[in-house]
Design an enzyme around this catalytic site. Structure first.
Site, mmCIF file in Angstrom:
data_model
loop_
_atom_site.group_PDB
_atom_site.id
_atom_site.type_symbol
_atom_site.label_atom_id
_atom_site.label_comp_id
_atom_site.label_asym_id
_atom_site.label_seq_id
_atom_site.Cartn_x
_atom_site.Cartn_y
_atom_site.Cartn_z
ATOM 1 C CG HIS A 107 -9.730 -23.837 21.350
ATOM 2 N ND1 HIS A 107 -8.950 -23.308 22.328
ATOM 3 C CD2 HIS A 107 -9.266 -23.336 20.175
ATOM 4 C CE1 HIS A 107 -8.049 -22.501 21.788
ATOM 5 N NE2 HIS A 107 -8.218 -22.497 20.474
ATOM 6 C CG ASP A 110 -9.934 -25.670 24.887
ATOM 7 O OD1 ASP A 110 -9.210 -25.240 23.996
ATOM 8 O OD2 ASP A 110 -10.936 -25.066 25.315
ATOM 9 C CD GLU A 238 -6.077 -15.211 18.532
ATOM 10 O OE1 GLU A 238 -7.204 -15.517 18.985
ATOM 11 O OE2 GLU A 238 -5.021 -15.660 18.997
ATOM 12 C CD GLU A 274 -2.269 -14.514 21.406
ATOM 13 O OE1 GLU A 274 -3.420 -14.963 21.227
ATOM 14 O OE2 GLU A 274 -1.288 -15.238 21.627
ATOM 15 C CG HIS A 277 -0.698 -14.112 17.878
ATOM 16 N ND1 HIS A 277 -1.966 -14.549 17.591
ATOM 17 C CD2 HIS A 277 -0.160 -15.040 18.725
ATOM 18 C CE1 HIS A 277 -2.196 -15.693 18.228
ATOM 19 N NE2 HIS A 277 -1.112 -15.999 18.931
ATOM 20 C CG ASP A 302 -6.601 -13.783 22.428
ATOM 21 O OD1 ASP A 302 -7.739 -13.480 22.843
ATOM 22 O OD2 ASP A 302 -6.355 -14.858 21.850
ATOM 23 C CG ASP A 313 2.003 -17.520 20.785
ATOM 24 O OD1 ASP A 313 2.037 -16.462 21.431
ATOM 25 O OD2 ASP A 313 0.958 -17.978 20.299
ATOM 26 C CG ASP A 315 0.450 -17.990 24.497
ATOM 27 O OD1 ASP A 315 0.490 -17.004 23.745
ATOM 28 O OD2 ASP A 315 -0.049 -19.079 24.161
ATOM 29 C CG ASP A 345 -4.509 -17.157 24.051
ATOM 30 O OD1 ASP A 345 -4.148 -18.152 24.698
ATOM 31 O OD2 ASP A 345 -4.647 -17.161 22.818
#
Ligand code: XLS
Ligand code: NI
Ligand code: NI
Length: 443
Positions: A107, A110, A238, A274, A277, A302, A313, A315, A345
């Protein structure tokens, strides 16, 4: 105080494939980049990618506790400063190089910090992008996709492209514009839109139709800008159903496809699916991939997973062979990842606080996907599963089925056919348990 020790991972060697009998935790047991599967190297099939946000910016904090991660390269520089951002770039690329991950993703905010003004933020981004460009060249790492972080700053409290505030929409557009420029500058393969706060928390204050129209308009502006700068890679949406908002407009693959169709955007977008998700949406990853694939919109994944007992989430790194085998079965079926990749991700657990855990986590994900790929290829080679499905639909290959598929008959003819039959006597077992056990033969 100047930090003179070399930041990064000085004690970690380049991760090598040592095969299934190796007991070295810093080696691949299954991911062998050049090994051919269905005539293509594992590296090309899987196109692994490391994300900047979790890997470099995650600190292990959660809603109940402070950060826990030990990140030596962050010591001695102010958090959120451009100095810190500069310090992190070579560490990240050292990580990708040692891991042997061919791709990365970011991003805008980031890799570079938020400035006090948009102008300052843009300047920071440019500075870091040029560092990343050098590091890409030095290490041979390529950019899978870029994106804009349009959800952290308070200005996006009501959303970005779907904000009730037109000024916030303008800021979001400015950010996407610059993030697209950065992606192009770094030779990115694609560009992602994840609708961070594009949704609502209550319908009592929300004009849903107007917000959706704005989102459609925003995406058209992005398509126009893409043409203007000559960026050739695909756009991806996404899907995610909730978190941080209660309802996100891009809630699942089917909702995204409908949105794209409704606003005339389908030809410009594919989906980035993802796992976590998908499960938040009440689907399996396998389902979401099949929906995207059937629409010709399976773009990228992802790669992560949630926890069955935690409803958000989380992750986590994907380490479940059933999951990765199903994923790879569908990806192979739809011709493989072309511009997309297997993008981790995913973040290490709060308790896995040492830098070496970043390696263990990615190695685990990569080995699990490599096995998933081999398992999926073995299932396809064996052919029993594929044959079963084909055979299950054989009534459509001849006779009345063929007539229906070819559009030669209507309700009247079908009524005549049904009357003649008297009853459906040709149903056969779906054999779910038999097939689940067949699948297990390959795990
Ligand atoms: C958040 C999303 C995000 C996107 C990129 O849940 O997964 O990380 O992948 O904006
Ligand atoms: Ni994601
Ligand atoms: Ni996510």
């Amino acid at each position: 105080m100047k930090n003179t020790s070399k930041p990064g991972f000085p004690k970690i060697p380049k991760i090598q494939h040592e095969g299934p009998s190796s007991r070295n935790p810093l080696a691949f047991k299954h991911y062998n980049p050049e090994e051919l599967v269905e005539g293509k190297s594992m590296k090309e099939h899987l196109r692994f990618s490391v994300v900047y946000w979790h890997t470099m910016c995650g600190n292990g904090s959660d809603m109940f506790g402070w950060g826990t991660f030990d990140r030596p390269w962050d010591k001695g520089v102010p958090a959120g400063s451009i100095e810190q951002a500069k310090r992190r770039v070579p560490v990240f690329f050292e990580f990708c190089e040692k891991l042997g991950a061919p791709f990365w993703a970011f991003h805008d905010r980031d890799i570079a910090p938020h400035g006090r003004t948009l102008r300052e933020s843009n300047k920071y981004l440019d500075t870091i992008v040029s560092l990343c460009k050098q590091e890409q060249k030095r290490t041979g790492t390529r950019l899978l996709w870029g994106t804009a972080q349009n959800f952290v700053h308070p200005r996006y409290m009501h959303g970005a492209a779907t904000s009730c505030n037109a000024d916030a929409f303008a800021f979001a557009a400015a950010q996407v514009k610059n993030a697209m420029d950065a992606t192009k500058e770094l030779n990115g393969e694609g560009y992602v839109f994840w609708g961070g706060r594009e949704g609502y928390t209550t319908l009592l204050n929300t004009d849903l139709k107007r917000e959706m129209d704005h989102l459609g308009g925003f995406m058209h502006m992005a398509v126009d800008y893409k043409k203007k700068i000559g960026f050739k890679g695909p756009f991806y949406i996404e899907p995610k159903p909730k978190e941080p908002t209660k309802h996100q407009y891009d809630s699942d693959a089917a909702a995204c496809l409908n949105f794209l169709r409704e606003y005339g955007l389908l030809e410009h977008f594919k989906l980035n699916i993802e796992t976590n998700h998908a499960t938040l949406a009440g689907h399996t990853m396998h389902h979401e991939l099949e929906v995207a694939g059937a629409a010709g919109a399976l773009g990228s994944i992802d790669a992560n997973t949630g926890d069955v007992l935690l409803g958000w989430d989380t992750d986590q790194f994907p380490t479940d062979l059933y999951l990765t085998s199903q994923i790879m079965l569908t990806i192979l079926k739809y011709g493989g990842l072309t511009t997309g990749g297997t993008n981790f991700d995913a973040k290490v657990r709060r308790e896995s606080f040492e830098p070496v855990d970043l390696f263990y986590a990615h190695i685990a994900g990569m080995d699990t996907f490599a096995r998933g790929l081999k398992i999926a290829a073995a299932i396809r080679k064996d052919g029993r599963l594929g044959d079963f499905i084909k055979n299950r639909y054989r009534s459509w290959d001849t006779g009345i089925g063929r007539q229906i598929e070819q559009g030669n008959v209507g309700f009247k003819e079908l009524e005549t056919h049904a009357l003649k039959l008297g009853e459906v006597t040709t149903n056969e077992s779906g054999r779910q348990e038999y097939l689940e056990n067949l699948f297990n033969e390959f795990i």
